[in-house]
Design an enzyme around this catalytic site. Structure first.
Site, PDB file in Angstrom:
ATOM      1  N   GLU A  83      -7.344  -8.467  -0.291  1.00  0.00           N
ATOM      2  CA  GLU A  83      -8.018  -6.680  -0.490  1.00  0.00           C
ATOM      3  C   GLU A  83      -7.433  -6.354  -1.131  1.00  0.00           C
ATOM      4  OE1 GLU A  83      -5.315  -3.028   2.309  1.00  0.00           O
ATOM      5  OE2 GLU A  83      -5.054  -4.887   2.456  1.00  0.00           O
TER       6      GLU A  83
ATOM      7  N   HIS B 263       3.146  -2.811   1.534  1.00  0.00           N
ATOM      8  CA  HIS B 263       2.439  -2.699   2.300  1.00  0.00           C
ATOM      9  C   HIS B 263       2.443  -4.268   2.354  1.00  0.00           C
ATOM     10  CE1 HIS B 263      -2.303  -4.248   1.933  1.00  0.00           C
ATOM     11  NE2 HIS B 263      -2.018  -3.136   2.099  1.00  0.00           N
TER      12      HIS B 263
ATOM     13  N   GLU C 231       4.054  -4.044   5.625  1.00  0.00           N
ATOM     14  CA  GLU C 231       3.475  -4.064   6.332  1.00  0.00           C
ATOM     15  C   GLU C 231       2.660  -5.316   7.575  1.00  0.00           C
ATOM     16  OE1 GLU C 231      -0.840  -2.159   6.950  1.00  0.00           O
ATOM     17  OE2 GLU C 231       0.078  -0.970   6.008  1.00  0.00           O
ATOM     18  N   HIS C 232       2.137  -5.886   6.584  1.00  0.00           N
ATOM     19  CA  HIS C 232       1.147  -6.954   7.110  1.00  0.00           C
ATOM     20  C   HIS C 232       1.991  -8.097   7.860  1.00  0.00           C
ATOM     21  CE1 HIS C 232      -2.436  -7.182   4.459  1.00  0.00           C
ATOM     22  NE2 HIS C 232      -3.003  -5.545   4.336  1.00  0.00           N
TER      23      HIS C 232
END
Length: 455
Positions: free
Chosen positions: A161, A81, A84-85
Site C-alpha cells: 500500500e 494504520h 487497523e488492518h
C-alpha cells in the site's frame, strides 16, 4: 473491498474531491443535524453519542479509538494504520477475514480509517441488524487473536500500500516532503502510513502491545446515527460494550509542540512520471481545537473566498482574467488536535511557467490583505459552507463522521452542532484578521512538482 485507510496520503486533487463531498477535512466538520445528539457514558468509561435520523430503518454504527498515527512510539511509525488492518483478523467467534463478509451477507457495508489523532471502524446496516454488528465490534475490541500467520502477511499488504499510494505517486511524495518541512519533528510531519524501514520491522508483539494499551473501552467512543433513540441504544450499549472491563489506564497524550519553520522553504521535485507541473504552498495555521472558539470557522470562510470555487478570488484572477492557471484551489485543514495548516494548490496553463503562477497567487493574497473582502464575497462563502452542512445531513455516515472527527480532534458536541450558526456570524473584519494571521509574519513551505529526471 475498498477501505478508507489512508486518506491523508492521497494526491491533493483526490483530496479536493473528498473535501467537496464533505467526508474528510474542512466542511465535513460544519455538519449539524436538526436535533441535537444525545450523549452518555458507560461505567467502564466508554462514551456514547446518539444521532437520531428516522427517515429510513437504517443505522450507522461507529467505534472511534483515541489513538492515531501521531501517538505511535518513536521507531514504530505506521503501527496505528497497520493495526487497523489487523482488526479485520479473527477472534474465537469469527474466523479471519469473515467480519466484512458477515456484514455484507446481512445487507450492510463496513469500513475503517486511520488519522493522525484517531482510528475508527464503522458499519452501515439495517436497524434490526444493529445488535449483530455491536456484538461483533465488541468481540474484536477485546478478543482479537493475532499470530505471525496473520500479522506478517498483512505487514506485506501495508508495505505494498505504501508503494502504491506514496512511492508511486509523485504528488504524494511532494506532499510528504512539504509536511515534514512544515511540521518539523512533530508527528504531523510524517505520513500516517509510517516509514517503510520501520513498518518492515513491526511484528506480532508490537501489534499485541498496541492493542492491549489502546483498544480499551475507556479510550473509545461509540457513535450511532440513524433510526434509533438514546432510550433504545442505551441498553444495547450496556449489554455489548458495558460488560467489557478496562484493561489499560486512560491514555494521556505526550507530544512535542509544533515548531513552525523559521524561514520560508522551497521543495522542488522532478519526476519522469509527471506530465504537467504543479505548484503548492502550505502555511502554518491553528487547528479548530487550538483556535479561539469564535475564530475557528473563520478560516473555512477565508479558504472559500480565496480559492473555494469558480467564483473565488484566485480562480477569477488566475484562470479567468490572467489565464496563467488551468486550476487553483485553497483549503484549510483544521481537524487536528494540535495545529492545522492552510494550503493553496495551482496548475499552470499548458506550457505556463510556475514563477508567473506563484507571482499571481502572491499578488492576490496581497490584494486581499490590503483591501479585505466584500459583502458579496462574504455572504456567498457563508452560504456555500452552510448549505454544504445542510446537504450533508442527508448522509447518516457523514453525520456520524463529522461528530466523530470533531470529538476526536478537540471539539465538543455543541461546537459541531452549532457550526453553521458560527459560520453565519463571521464578519469581514474576522476574515481579514484570519488572513493576516495566516499570511503575515509566518514562514511557508512552497512545493514544485516538475517533469524531468528524478530528484
Amino acid at each position: 473491498m475498498l477501505r478508507l485507510r489512508y486518506l491523508a496520503a492521497l494526491p491533493f486533487v483526490a483530496l479536493v474531491l473528498i473535501v467537496a463531498l464533505g467526508l474528510v477535512f474542512g466542511r465535513g466538520n460544519t455538519l449539524a443535524t436538526g436535533a441535537a445528539p444525545i450523549s452518555f457514558a458507560l461505567e467502564n468509561g466508554m462514551n456514547v453519542l446518539v444521532i437520531p435520523d428516522h427517515r429510513a430503518p437504517v443505522v450507522t454504527h461507529m467505534v472511534w479509538y483515541e489513538v492515531g498515527a501521531a501517538d505511535e512510539t518513536p521507531g514504530k511509525t505506521g503501527l496505528a494504520h497497520f493495526f487497523e488492518h489487523l482488526m479485520f483478523k479473527g477472534t474465537e467467534k469469527i474466523a479471519p477475514g469473515q467480519f466484512s463478509r458477515i456484514v455484507a451477507r446481512n445487507g450492510g457495508q463496513d469500513n475503517a480509517f486511520t488519522h493522525y489523532d484517531f482510528t475508527a471502524y464503522f458499519q452501515v446496516i439495517a436497524k434490526d441488524r444493529l445488535p449483530l454488528v455491536m456484538e461483533m465490534e465488541a468481540d474484536r475490541m477485546i478478543n482479537l487473536e493475532l499470530t505471525d500467520a496473520e500479522v506478517l502477511p498483512e505487514r506485506d499488504v501495508v508495505l505494498e500500500e505504501l508503494r502504491m499510494r506514496i512511492e508511486n505517486s509523485p504528488s504524494a511524495l511532494l506532499q510528504s516532503e512539504m509536511n515534514a518541512a512544515l511540521y518539523g519533528g512533530h508527528p504531523y510531519g510524517r505520513d500516517i502510513i509510517g516509514h517503510k524501514s520501520e513498518i518492515s520491522q513491526l511484528g506480532t508483539e508490537d501489534a499485541l502491545d498496541f492493542y492491549r494499551r489502546f483498544y480499551t473501552p475507556n479510550n473509545a467512543t461509540l457513535i450511532v446515527a440513524g433510526d434509533i433513540t438514546a432510550d433504545e441504544l442505551k441498553p444495547l450499549a450496556e449489554r455489548y460494550y458495558g460488560s467489557i472491563a478496562r484493561r489499560a489506564p486512560n491514555f494521556v497524550r505526550e507530544r512535542p509542540s509544533v515548531e513552525w519553520p523559521g524561514e520560508d522553504k522551497r521543495i522542488v521535485r522532478r519526476d519522469p512520471r509527471v506530465n504537467e507541473a504543479t505548484w503548492m504552498r502550505y502555511y502554518p495555521a491553528p487547528s479548530y481545537a487550538s483556535a479561539r472558539e469564535e475564530e475557528a470557522p473563520v478560516f473555512d470562510v477565508l479558504a472559500e473566498i480565496l480559492g473555494g470555487g469558480t467564483t473565488s478570488r484566485l480562480y477569477r484572477a488566475l484562470v479567468v482574467e490572467q489565464g496563467v492557471a488551468a486550476g487553483v484551489q485553497s483549503w484549510y485543514e483544521g481537524s487536528r488536535l494540535d495545529e492545522g495548516k492552510f494550503g493553496i494548490y495551482a496548475l499552470p496553463r499548458a506550457g505556463g511557467a510556475l514563477d508567473a503562477l506563484e507571482k499571481a497567487v502572491e499578488q492576490e493574497v496581497a490584494r486581499l490583505l490590503e483591501t479585505g473582502v466584500t459583502d458579496e464575497e462574504l455572504e456567498r462563502a457563508k452560504t456555500v459552507i452552510v448549505a454544504s452542512a445542510v446537504y450533508a445531513r442527508d448522509s447518516q455516515r457523514s453525520m456520524a463522521y463529522a461528530y466523530g472527527e470533531g470529538l476526536m480532534t478537540g471539539l465538543g458536541v455543541e461546537d459541531i452542532h452549532e457550526w453553521p450558526e458560527r459560520v453565519a456570524a463571521v464578519t469581514k473584519d474576522d476574515v481579514l484578521a484570519a488572513a493576516k494571521k495566516i499570511f503575515e509574519g509566518t514562514h511557508f513551505v512552497t512545493g514544485e512538482l516538475l517533469p524531468g529526471e528524478d530528484s
